[in-house]
Design an enzyme around this catalytic site. Structure first.
Site, short mmCIF file in Angstrom:
data_model
loop_
_atom_site.label_atom_id
_atom_site.label_comp_id
_atom_site.label_asym_id
_atom_site.label_seq_id
_atom_site.Cartn_x
_atom_site.Cartn_y
_atom_site.Cartn_z
N GLN A 342 0.88 -1.15 0.14
CA GLN A 342 0.00 0.15 -0.08
C GLN A 342 0.76 1.39 -0.08
OE1 GLN A 342 -3.09 -0.61 -0.66
NE2 GLN A 342 -3.65 1.25 0.44
N GLU A 369 4.99 -24.47 10.90
CA GLU A 369 5.14 -24.75 11.83
C GLU A 369 4.92 -24.40 12.98
OE1 GLU A 369 8.07 -27.15 12.03
OE2 GLU A 369 7.94 -26.08 13.48
C1 LIG Z 1 4.84 -24.08 1.92
C2 LIG Z 1 4.60 -25.43 3.06
C3 LIG Z 1 6.21 -25.74 3.46
C4 LIG Z 1 5.82 -26.86 4.60
N1 LIG Z 1 7.01 -27.35 4.98
C5 LIG Z 1 6.73 -28.31 5.83
C6 LIG Z 1 7.53 -29.80 6.48
O1 LIG Z 1 9.36 -29.59 5.99
N2 LIG Z 1 7.49 -30.60 7.31
C7 LIG Z 1 6.01 -30.80 8.53
O2 LIG Z 1 6.09 -31.63 8.54
N3 LIG Z 1 5.23 -29.64 7.54
C8 LIG Z 1 5.10 -29.13 6.67
N4 LIG Z 1 3.93 -28.33 6.22
C9 LIG Z 1 2.91 -28.62 6.90
C10 LIG Z 1 2.38 -26.67 7.23
O3 LIG Z 1 3.38 -27.31 8.94
C11 LIG Z 1 0.73 -27.20 7.85
O4 LIG Z 1 0.60 -26.98 6.75
C12 LIG Z 1 0.66 -26.72 8.73
O5 LIG Z 1 0.99 -27.49 10.07
C13 LIG Z 1 -0.65 -26.55 8.99
O6 LIG Z 1 -1.63 -28.20 8.21
P1 LIG Z 1 -2.80 -27.94 7.91
O7 LIG Z 1 -2.36 -27.66 6.43
O8 LIG Z 1 -2.84 -29.61 7.28
O9 LIG Z 1 -3.94 -27.09 7.80
P2 LIG Z 1 -5.23 -27.48 8.39
O10 LIG Z 1 -4.57 -28.36 9.88
O11 LIG Z 1 -6.34 -28.40 8.42
O12 LIG Z 1 -5.68 -25.35 9.74
C14 LIG Z 1 -6.49 -25.49 8.28
C15 LIG Z 1 -7.23 -24.21 8.91
O13 LIG Z 1 -7.58 -24.38 9.92
C16 LIG Z 1 -7.64 -24.03 11.23
N5 LIG Z 1 -6.85 -25.34 12.66
C17 LIG Z 1 -6.85 -26.05 12.17
N6 LIG Z 1 -7.42 -27.07 13.39
C18 LIG Z 1 -7.93 -26.31 14.11
C19 LIG Z 1 -8.22 -26.28 15.61
N7 LIG Z 1 -8.21 -27.82 16.21
N8 LIG Z 1 -9.50 -25.83 15.91
C20 LIG Z 1 -9.44 -24.00 15.36
N9 LIG Z 1 -8.66 -23.70 13.70
C21 LIG Z 1 -8.34 -24.87 13.30
C22 LIG Z 1 -5.54 -23.60 11.10
O14 LIG Z 1 -5.31 -22.61 11.79
C23 LIG Z 1 -5.49 -23.47 9.52
O15 LIG Z 1 -6.11 -22.45 10.17
C24 LIG Z 1 4.18 -26.52 5.06
C25 LIG Z 1 3.13 -26.27 4.22
C26 LIG Z 1 3.24 -25.97 3.75
C27 LIG Z 1 2.71 -24.82 2.92
#
Ligand SMILES: Cc1cc2nc3c(=O)[nH]c(=O)nc-3n(C[C@H](O)[C@H](O)[C@H](O)COP(=O)(O)OP(=O)(O)OC[C@H]3O[C@@H](n4cnc5c(N)ncnc54)[C@H](O)[C@@H]3O)c2cc1C
Length: 545
Positions: A342, A369
């Protein structure tokens, strides 16, 4: 605990900066991004001990590393994130991948695997997340089935799938979380092991210089000595134990990338003339788009430094503090980058000015993380326990310490921070009496308010006793920033706390008084004057090149 000599750390940071200036100008970073290719040569240079040897940072000296600690990780992570968050993520993946070894491996395993890492500069990846197990790692479905010979476990067959793994397609070694009969456990798996493959690189919104891929494990055999720590069932505790460090590292990514965007906006605003003068002189611009972001980033830095020093002094169990640091710094970095677009107007919306890229890159820090929502939950749940355990004294005691600091140093906002902490104590108690945390939203909002109150207290404390040199800002600027942040925290806890408590049906007609909302409002006196001063100091500290 481990810590580098100040000169060695300086040398690493200078070498990193010089390497980036020479090899990673903006045009090159944009080219890497567009190609969406893993910059292997750059990563190899970063790992090359003759050049930088970044992978050596946390490996103990006796195993051929540099023996750095959390403070060193903070400085290097911030610096790397200011260069490119995609490349920083590639390096993070190796730190992350080796963390289960650092916290859980036997002495012999550490000597062998970390020694090899020091010598060969291997890329690591950390395989925890699965398609159905993200925030909730307990839902893990990858299995590790023991293979027995003569009644003795000689190995494991691993089956499952991992999702979103940084370095997933390029690593030499992987730490993989899988369910063994004794519970979740970490295993070390090498690239090329039969049955082990990866998907194509994910086409991502940002950090496109990092490789992210799914992993497929079909009957992958590993010998029994690849079970990290040689005891099954410790995996989730080990994953939890690494969070103190890894969340701090991602907090530093938010700090570094966010500050890079804010600094660009400060410099740009000095050269961009609109309405008869440079934007940097216009309050309606600086006080909305620059100052609040710089303040929140520096509040995060104060907290990060505090956590890093505690980790380096040997304290454990700092997962909650790591969560506070990650939450505030990554949200602040994200907002700082968003506002930097912005602040650049139409130019900010193009690729050339880099803030558009930084914004896409820093977005990941509130997700990986542990998402910001999981941070809110972690913070609120853990501090709620403290509130109960101490019968409501936890934040009252902290408020008393802040008041003592205020008596000694009345210029750092410690008095405002004390208001925030006292309001927090009253709010938590009201939540207990009226059982307000039955509402998940109230619990999560408490997490946010706690993060603001704690960072306000810590920023005030450090602005008085230990103003950081790392930000390039004068102690007086930091003090003004600490006052602004503490005012925000005091007002936020009292007003938003009241809002959510009333919204959830609290029963005390005098709650506004109990939260001392009037005092939180009165504390705003002097706010604009402080913001004026900060805006002027930022322009002086970061002049247009
Ligand atoms: C570019 C990238 C690199 C990554 N690198 C690694 C890696 O090297 N190693 C590894 O192991 N993982 C890795 N990850 C995974 C990452 O840590 C996860 O994507 C993250 O922890 C969220 O999990 P999820 O994507 O399954 O989302 P979800 O757990 O499905 O969450 C979806 C949404 O719901 C919310 N949510 C989830 N649970 C709850 C709850 N109980 N109450 C309220 N809200 C909730 C979350 O905050 C989020 O907004 C990576 C992800 C990306 C995108």
């Amino acid at each position: 605990m481990a810590k580098l000599d100040a000169e060695i750390l300086d040398q690493i940071l200078t070498t990193l900066r010089e390497y980036a200036e020479k090899n990673l100008p903006s045009a090159k970073l944009l080219e890497i991004e567009l190609g969406h290719e893993f910059p292997e040569k750059i990563m190899k240079d970063l790992y090359d001990p003759q050049q930088i040897g970044l992978h050596l940072l946390t490996i103990p000296e006796e195993l051929g590393g540099l023996g750095g600690g959390a403070f060193d990780i903070y400085r290097v992570s911030e610096e790397m994130a200011a260069i490119d968050l995609g490349i920083a993520t590639g390096v993070l993946a190796t730190f992350l991948g080796t963390d289960p070894i650092n916290v859980g491996a036997t002495k012999e395993q550490k000597a062998e695997w970390l020694g090899e890492l020091a010598e060969k500069g291997q890329f690591y990846a950390y395989g925890a997340t699965e398609p159905q197990a993200g925030s909730d790692l307990g839902a893990l479905s990858t299995t590790a089935t023991p293979v027995e010979k003569d009644g003795k476990v000689v190995g494991y067959r691993i089956n499952g799938r991992k999702q979103w793994i940084s370095n997933g397609g390029v690593a030499d070694r992987y730490t993989i979380l899988a369910n063994a009969p004794g519970g979740a456990s970490w295993f070390l798996v090498d690239k090329g092991t039969e049955g082990f493959s990866h998907g194509k690189p994910e086409d991502k919104h940002g950090i496109r210089a990092s490789n992210t891929a799914a992993l497929f494990l079909e009957n992958v055999y590993v010998p029994a000595d690849r079970l990290i720590g040689l005891v099954e069932g410790k995996g989730l505790a080990q994953a939890q134990a690494v969070f103190g460090y890894t969340r701090l590292m991602v907090a530093c990514f938010g700090l570094g990338a966010g500050w890079d965007a804010v600094r660009r906006a400060i410099r740009y605003s000095q050269e961009r003339v609109q309405g008869g003068g440079p934007l940097s002189q216009k309050q309606g611009y600086t006080h909305k788009l620059i100052v609040p972001n710089a303040v929140r980033l520096e509040a995060s830095r104060a907290y990060i430094e505090w956590v890093a020093e505690r980790l380096d002094s040997g304290e454990e169990d700092l997962a909650t503090e790591g969560a506070v640091a990650k939450y505030l710094a990554t949200e602040a970095g994200n907002k700082g980058a968003e506002d930097a677009i912005q602040a650049h107007g139409g130019y900010g919306y193009t690729r050339e000015y880099m803030v558009e890229k930084i914004k896409r890159d820093v977005r990941i820090t509130t997700i990986y993380e542990g998402t910001s929502e999981i941070m809110e939950w972690t913070i609120a749940r853990d501090r709620w326990q403290q509130h109960l355990k101490t019968r409501g004294q936890y934040y009252v005691d902290w408020a008393i310490r802040a008041e003592q600091r205020h008596a000694q140093s009345p210029n750092v906002g410690a008095g405002h921070a004390a208001l925030a902490l006292r309001a927090l104590a009253a709010l938590l108690e009201r939540a207990r009496l009226d059982r307000l945390t039955r509402n998940q939203h109230v619990l999560f909002r408490l997490g946010e308010l706690i993060a603001y109150a704690e960072t306000a207290a810590m920023f005030a404390e450090r602005a008085a006793s230990k103003p950081t040199k790392e930000s390039g800002l004068k102690p007086e600027t930091l003090q003004a920033m600490a006052r602004v942040h503490a005012r925000e925290a005091a007002f936020k806890v009292a007003s938003e706390g009241l809002r959510w408590a009333v919204g959830a049906g609290q029963t005390d007609p005098g709650l506004a008084r109990a939260l001392n909302l009037d005092a939180a409002i009165a504390a705003q006196a002097g706010l604009i004057e402080d913001m004026d001063r900060i805006a002027a100091d930022l322009n002086a500290a970061f002049p247009a090149k």
